[in-house]
Design a protein around this motif. Structure first.
Motif, PDB file in Angstrom:
ATOM      1  N   ASN A  57      47.595  11.594  92.027  1.00  0.00           N
ATOM      2  CA  ASN A  57      46.818  11.177  93.487  1.00  0.00           C
ATOM      3  C   ASN A  57      47.464   9.647  93.735  1.00  0.00           C
ATOM      4  O   ASN A  57      46.381   8.690  94.011  1.00  0.00           O
ATOM      5  CB  ASN A  57      45.290  11.329  92.642  1.00  0.00           C
ATOM      6  N   GLN A 109      45.862  13.691 100.038  1.00  0.00           N
ATOM      7  CA  GLN A 109      45.360  13.362  98.808  1.00  0.00           C
ATOM      8  C   GLN A 109      43.908  13.616  98.453  1.00  0.00           C
ATOM      9  O   GLN A 109      43.197  14.227  97.217  1.00  0.00           O
ATOM     10  CB  GLN A 109      45.717  12.013  98.439  1.00  0.00           C
ATOM     11  N   THR A 151      57.039  13.692  99.232  1.00  0.00           N
ATOM     12  CA  THR A 151      56.067  13.872  98.200  1.00  0.00           C
ATOM     13  C   THR A 151      56.391  14.708  96.768  1.00  0.00           C
ATOM     14  O   THR A 151      57.346  15.184  97.302  1.00  0.00           O
ATOM     15  CB  THR A 151      54.802  15.048  99.018  1.00  0.00           C
ATOM     16  N   LEU A 154      42.116   6.903  94.850  1.00  0.00           N
ATOM     17  CA  LEU A 154      43.563   7.158  94.647  1.00  0.00           C
ATOM     18  C   LEU A 154      43.527   6.167  93.680  1.00  0.00           C
ATOM     19  O   LEU A 154      42.519   5.702  92.767  1.00  0.00           O
ATOM     20  CB  LEU A 154      44.162   6.515  95.746  1.00  0.00           C
ATOM     21  N   ARG A 208      52.100  13.041  94.140  1.00  0.00           N
ATOM     22  CA  ARG A 208      52.455  11.644  94.060  1.00  0.00           C
ATOM     23  C   ARG A 208      53.252  11.305  95.463  1.00  0.00           C
ATOM     24  O   ARG A 208      54.255  12.330  96.087  1.00  0.00           O
ATOM     25  CB  ARG A 208      53.092  10.520  93.265  1.00  0.00           C
ATOM     26  N   ILE A 238      49.227   6.676  95.580  1.00  0.00           N
ATOM     27  CA  ILE A 238      50.304   6.338  97.184  1.00  0.00           C
ATOM     28  C   ILE A 238      51.067   5.435  97.262  1.00  0.00           C
ATOM     29  O   ILE A 238      49.934   4.229  97.423  1.00  0.00           O
ATOM     30  CB  ILE A 238      49.356   6.506  98.386  1.00  0.00           C
TER      31      ILE A 238
END
Length: 649
Positions: free
Chosen positions: A123, A78, A14, A168, A90, A125
């Protein structure tokens, strides 16, 4: 877990987007953001069966035994961090082998997960095909392929996916930034077209190589690989408290780069002025004498965790050659610096000898407390030696503020030695502090000699621990130089000491590192009377290594002297004037005025003697002596000269 005990894990990386910029703009908001992130992290990871292995303050490395749980944890984080107060996070995921070495988690999988994360946006993934294959048949996860990417130090291009669940962010490929190259699969290209393209490419390469060789021989061959390490930005949460640490990180990194024989590093004193600069890389490089490479970066410390970011730039075209993050524990900071130095040598194709590699790997101390105290002592010492003090003085004790700083700096060294008696740098720094008192303030013969002996005592203790300490050898050479002068001036028995001892120690230092500023400066002064041509070469190199520091005007003044000795008055005049132009210290200005007016006396230029003596007279009454000498010896007006002698004495 030993390095032999490997395990397969789902790795989650992260990072808070824009944290560095926010710290500079709104430190309070940035700290609140990190607290919010850590609160969510500490609930989410254990709640999904994971473990936080490394916490970097604005980012983390976590592992899970299940890819599904890792993705669910990422979604949960998130969703929570999109609520107010929001945190732009992120996340990157990958499956790979990990192992532990010296308390640090390692493995190729860690590198890949970190690279994937760095391509993300707030935000978002992102994950590798290995993760995708584990979750592809689970309808709760919506995946979108972003294409193939080439990762540094990874053999084959990797396909990267984004999670497209509601809320997302799915980054657009054209908006994704970073060093990674996008790779799209071939489509609609016939074999004939392919071979034609290859042939055309080969012709271009041949032509380019020919042009490059011509250019190389004209402009690149023989260029020095000069490098300047700009002060790294302090992005720590407790910025003021960690400032000495951040400064120390860069100074130690500079020290490690100095061990690489193929590099010519600019002394950190000359680079300090760019700490908060808005100047361009090209302008900085030009100001530093046309250097080739710039290293810049950030240091972020949070308690016992640290993250160093470094970026190497080619100053000629402004292009970044390499950059990377180096996270770890504070106690591993020397290993991080070693890795950065090794990587720079690799990028610049400089071969490091086994001896250089051994020196780069040296760890000054294993104690973070000793390192912190030493960095504070170094900061205090820099303030002490660069402070402006009166032109005339009785003793250091008579100057209250400076004497207090002097005692504080000595006390800080004692603190380092108490914490880690094996830290050579602390002993040598203590010797330097005593030498500052000796060289700038001592006028009483007994105190003069006592201070010199104290310099040698502490410096030798440091050299007993570290036989490669260049500044230690320089200090011992200064000790013998001072001892020789003292005995010559004060001995009633005619006993003398050879100044060759000073030269022996300078030779030792030069053999260890020929690109050290202090060594070249001292050798230049050693040869001033013995061999002016050699003196000029060493002093010019000293200026090349340290073109903009507090000491540079003094080196220019010293460089003028051998030209003066060989009667090249024009060059001597140029360098004396250069010293005056850039000096801000009244003591050094006064000394330079003395030598410049002395030059004009030898040159027979009475008007110039008067011109610069009048400027000198504003700070030093001794200017009257040079004016009187010009009156008597150049203007044949000894009566007028006598008036000035009388006024002076």
């Amino acid at each position: 877990m030993s390095s032999q005990n490997r395990q397969l894990a789902a790795i989650l990386f992260t990072d808070i987007v824009g944290y560095t910029a926010l710290m500079q703009k709104d430190e309070g908001n940035a700290v609140s953001m990190v607290r919010r992130y850590i609160e969510v992290l500490q609930r989410a990871v254990p709640g999904h069966g994971g473990e936080v292995l490394n916490d970097y303050g604005d980012g983390s490395l976590c592992t899970f035994s299940s890819a599904t749980q890792a993705v669910k944890c990422a979604i949960f984080m998130q969703q929570q961090l999109m609520l107010e107060p929001g945190v732009p996070l992120r996340i990157g995921l990958h499956i790979g082998e990990i192992f532990f070495e010296g308390g640090k988690v390692m493995g190729d999988g860690v590198n890949v997960a970190s690279r994937i994360q760095s391509m993300g946006q707030a935000n978002a993934i992102l994950y590798s095909k290995e993760i995708f294959d584990k979750i592809r048949n689970q309808p709760e996860f919506k995946s979108v392929s972003l294409g193939f990417f080439e990762f540094k130090n990874v053999g084959e291009p990797m396909e990267v996916f984004a999670l497209a669940n509601e809320g997302l962010t799915v980054p657009l490929k054209k908006q994704m930034e970073g060093k990674l190259k996008s790779r799209t699969p071939e489509s609609g290209v016939t074999k004939k077209q392919k071979w034609a393209m290859i042939l055309f490419f080969c012709l271009i390469v041949i032509a380019s190589l020919f042009a490059y060789r011509q250019y190389f021989h004209r402009s690149v061959a023989g260029k020095e690989k000069t490098i300047a390490v700009l002060p790294f930005k302090n992005n720590s949460a407790e910025k003021e408290q960690n400032q000495p640490f951040c400064v120390g990180v860069v100074l130690e990194l500079q020290k490690k780069l100095a061990w690489i024989g193929g590099l010519i590093p600019i002394d950190p004193q000359s680079v300090e002025k760019y700490r908060d600069t808005k100047m361009s890389i090209a302008d900085i490089a030009s100001e530093l004498g046309g250097i080739r490479y710039i290293l810049q970066g950030t240091v972020q410390r949070d308690k016992n965790k640290v993250k160093v970011f470094a970026s190497l730039v080619d100053a000629e075209d402004g292009k970044e050659l390499w950059s990377d993050d180096y996270p770890g524990d504070v106690e591993d900071i020397f290993t991080l610096q070693e890795n950065i130095a090794q990587k720079i040598a690799e990028e610049l194709k400089i071969k490091i000898s086994p001896q250089e590699s051994e020196r780069i790997a040296r760890i000054p101390t294993k104690s973070t407390a000793a390192f912190d105290a030493y960095n504070e002592a170094m900061t205090s010492y820099s303030d002490l030696v660069s402070a402006i003090h009166p032109l005339y003085w009785d003793s250091l004790e008579s100057n209250g503020p400076l004497y207090a700083k002097y005692l504080k700096t000595l006390a800080l060294c004692d603190q380092v030695i108490k914490i880690d008696p094996a830290m050579a740098e602390a002993y040598i720094l203590k010797g330097k502090i005593f030498y500052y008192n000796y060289s700038n303030w001592s006028s009483q013969p007994l105190k003069y000699e006592l201070l010199l002996d104290t310099v040698a005592l502490w410096t030798n203790k440091g050299l007993e621990i570290d036989k490669t300490a260049i500044d230690g050898y320089v200090m011992i050479s200064k000790y013998y130089e001072g001892k020789s002068f003292f005995i010559k001036e004060n001995s009633k028995s005619g006993v003398s000491i050879s100044n060759d001892s000073a030269f022996i120690y300078l030779e030792k230092a030069f053999a260890i590192n020929a690109n050290n500023f202090d060594v070249n400066w001292e050798l230049g002064n050693y040869y001033k009377f013995r061999d002016p041509e050699k003196s000029i070469r060493f002093l010019k190199k000293a200026i090349r290594l340290n073109p903009l520091s507090f000491w540079t005007p003094v080196v220019y003044r010293d460089l003028a002297f051998p030209y003066h000795t060989i009667c090249d008055f024009n060059k001597a005049e140029f360098y004396y004037k250069k010293a005056l132009e850039i000096s801000k210290n009244s003591v050094y200005q006064s000394e330079t005025f003395h030598w410049l007016t002395n030059l004009y006396l030898h040159w027979g230029k009475a008007d110039s003697v008067y011109k610069y003596s009048e400027q000198w007279l504003k700070v030093d009454k001794n200017a009257l002596y040079q004016m009187a000498e010009a009156d008597c010896n150049l203007k044949n007006d000894c009566e007028k000269a006598a008036e000035k002698y009388q006024e002076l004495w």
